[in-house]
Design a protein around this motif. Structure first.
Motif, PDB file in Angstrom:
ATOM      1  N   SER A   1     -14.196  -1.501  -8.526  1.00  0.00           N
ATOM      2  CA  SER A   1     -13.077  -0.565  -8.488  1.00  0.00           C
ATOM      3  C   SER A   1     -11.905  -1.175  -7.733  1.00  0.00           C
ATOM      4  O   SER A   1     -12.075  -1.646  -6.604  1.00  0.00           O
ATOM      5  CB  SER A   1     -13.513   0.743  -7.801  1.00  0.00           C
TER       6      SER A   1
ATOM      7  N   SER B   1      -8.956  -1.805  -5.300  1.00  0.00           N
ATOM      8  CA  SER B   1      -8.629  -1.211  -4.006  1.00  0.00           C
ATOM      9  C   SER B   1      -7.439  -1.948  -3.413  1.00  0.00           C
ATOM     10  O   SER B   1      -7.604  -2.930  -2.691  1.00  0.00           O
ATOM     11  CB  SER B   1      -9.828  -1.282  -3.063  1.00  0.00           C
TER      12      SER B   1
ATOM     13  N   GLU C   1      -2.827   8.890  -7.802  1.00  0.00           N
ATOM     14  CA  GLU C   1      -3.803   8.071  -8.521  1.00  0.00           C
ATOM     15  C   GLU C   1      -3.520   8.084 -10.011  1.00  0.00           C
ATOM     16  O   GLU C   1      -3.061   9.086 -10.571  1.00  0.00           O
ATOM     17  CB  GLU C   1      -5.210   8.609  -8.263  1.00  0.00           C
TER      18      GLU C   1
ATOM     19  N   VAL D   1      -6.939   3.983 -10.183  1.00  0.00           N
ATOM     20  CA  VAL D   1      -6.257   3.204  -9.151  1.00  0.00           C
ATOM     21  C   VAL D   1      -5.464   4.153  -8.259  1.00  0.00           C
ATOM     22  O   VAL D   1      -4.615   4.901  -8.745  1.00  0.00           O
ATOM     23  CB  VAL D   1      -5.314   2.154  -9.765  1.00  0.00           C
ATOM     24  N   ARG D   2      -5.755   4.151  -6.965  1.00  0.00           N
ATOM     25  CA  ARG D   2      -5.084   5.047  -6.022  1.00  0.00           C
ATOM     26  C   ARG D   2      -4.161   4.254  -5.101  1.00  0.00           C
ATOM     27  O   ARG D   2      -4.531   3.201  -4.584  1.00  0.00           O
ATOM     28  CB  ARG D   2      -6.110   5.821  -5.190  1.00  0.00           C
TER      29      ARG D   2
ATOM     30  N   PRO E   1      -2.534   3.255  -1.739  1.00  0.00           N
ATOM     31  CA  PRO E   1      -3.102   3.331  -0.396  1.00  0.00           C
ATOM     32  C   PRO E   1      -2.257   4.100   0.608  1.00  0.00           C
ATOM     33  O   PRO E   1      -2.715   4.385   1.712  1.00  0.00           O
ATOM     34  CB  PRO E   1      -3.225   1.854   0.016  1.00  0.00           C
TER      35      PRO E   1
END
Length: 247
Positions: free
Chosen positions: A74, A76, A100, A104-105, A107
Motif C-alpha cells: 500500500s 504510504s 484519500e 492513496v491518502r 499524509p
C-alpha cells in the motif's frame, strides 16, 4: 514543481501573508521585483472544529511526491508531501492535497474530514474521453467541483470551464469525463461540522463573544505584529523573532 502547496493552520492566530517566488532585483530594474511568469493558485479556507480553534498555529510547505501504484504494498507517502498519482498511461494526474483517492491518502493531518483533490486530464488526441472515478466517504455531505480548464461531463451534464458545481448527496461514486481531451478540475468534499459559526473579517469562531475576544488578542499582539513590506529577508526574520505568535 517542488514545494507547490502551502498548508497553514492558523489555530489560535498568527500573522502571515502568502509569498511566492519572483525574480531577484538587478541593476537594471533598480530594486523592483519582476515576475518571471504569471502564476495561478487556489486559496481554500477550511473552518476548524471548536475543539481546534485555540490549537497552536503552524505553517508547512509540502513537496510533491509521485506515488508508485505498481508496488504490491500500500502506497504510504512521506510526511510533508502531496501525493501525485498518475493513471491511464499518464493521461490523468491526481494531486491529493488532503483526503484519500484510490487507496492513496495524503499524509497532511487535516482537523476536519475533508478532501482537496486536483484532477488534470492531459489527453491531446481527443479520440476517446478520459474518465476519472472517485469513491466519496459516506460521511461527506458536501461535494464541489470547480472547472478551471476544459469542459467535463458529470452525470450526463456538460460543465464548461470557469464554473463551480455543487453535487447532490445521493450516491457515493463520482465520475468525471473530459469532453475536450484536456481539462483541469478542483474537487472538494467534506463532512459537516454541525457547529454554530460566527465570522468577522478574517476571524471565524463559534460565537460573537469569541470573535470579540479574538480581535482583542490581535490588538494586544498575541498573533504577532504586522511588518513593513520594505523589510529585507534578514530584517523580516528578525522582526518575526522579536514578535512571535504568543500561542
Amino acid at each position: 514543481m517542488g514545494k507547490h502547496v502551502q498548508w497553514l493552520m492558523t489555530g489560535a492566530g498568527i500573522q502571515h501573508e502568502e509569498m511566492w517566488d519572483v525574480s531577484e532585483p538587478d541593476d537594471k530594474d533598480k530594486g523592483r521585483l519582476l515576475w518571471t511568469s504569471s502564476q495561478e493558485l487556489y486559496q481554500i479556507w477550511l473552518n476548524l472544529p471548536a475543539a481546534h480553534k485555540m490549537a497552536p498555529p503552524n505553517a508547512r510547505l509540502l513537496e510533491q511526491y509521485v506515488v508508485d501504484c505498481s508496488s504490491t504494498t500500500s502506497p504510504s507517502p512521506p510526511i510533508d508531501t502531496t501525493p501525485i498519482v498518475t493513471s491511464n498511461n499518464g493521461s490523468i494526474i491526481t494531486t491529493i492535497v488532503s483526503g484519500e483517492h484510490n487507496g492513496v491518502r495524503a499524509p497532511i493531518e487535516c482537523p476536519t474530514n475533508a478532501a482537496i483533490i486536483r484532477i488534470q486530464f492531459l489527453d491531446q488526441t481527443k479520440q476517446s474521453p478520459l474518465c476519472w472515478t472517485h469513491i466519496l466517504p459516506s460521511t461527506h455531505a458536501t461535494a464541489i467541483l470547480y472547472i478551471r480548464k476544459g469542459s467535463v461531463q458529470v452525470d450526463n451534464q456538460r460543465i464548461p470551464p470557469h464554473n463551480t458545481v455543487y453535487l447532490t448527496s445521493g450516491g457515493d461514486q463520482l465520475t468525471i469525463k473530459a469532453l475536450e481531451g484536456e481539462a483541469d478540475v478542483l474537487f472538494l468534499s467534506g463532512e459537516p461540522l454541525r457547529e454554530p459559526i460566527a465570522s468577522q473579517g478574517s476571524m471565524v469562531m463559534n460565537t460573537p463573544g469569541e470573535i470579540q475576544h479574538a480581535y482583542f488578542d490581535y490588538q494586544r499582539g498575541f498573533m504577532g505584529i504586522p511588518w513593513d513590506y520594505s523589510l529585507s529577508d534578514a530584517e523580516w526574520n528578525e522582526h518575526v523573532k522579536q514578535n512571535p505568535s504568543m500561542y
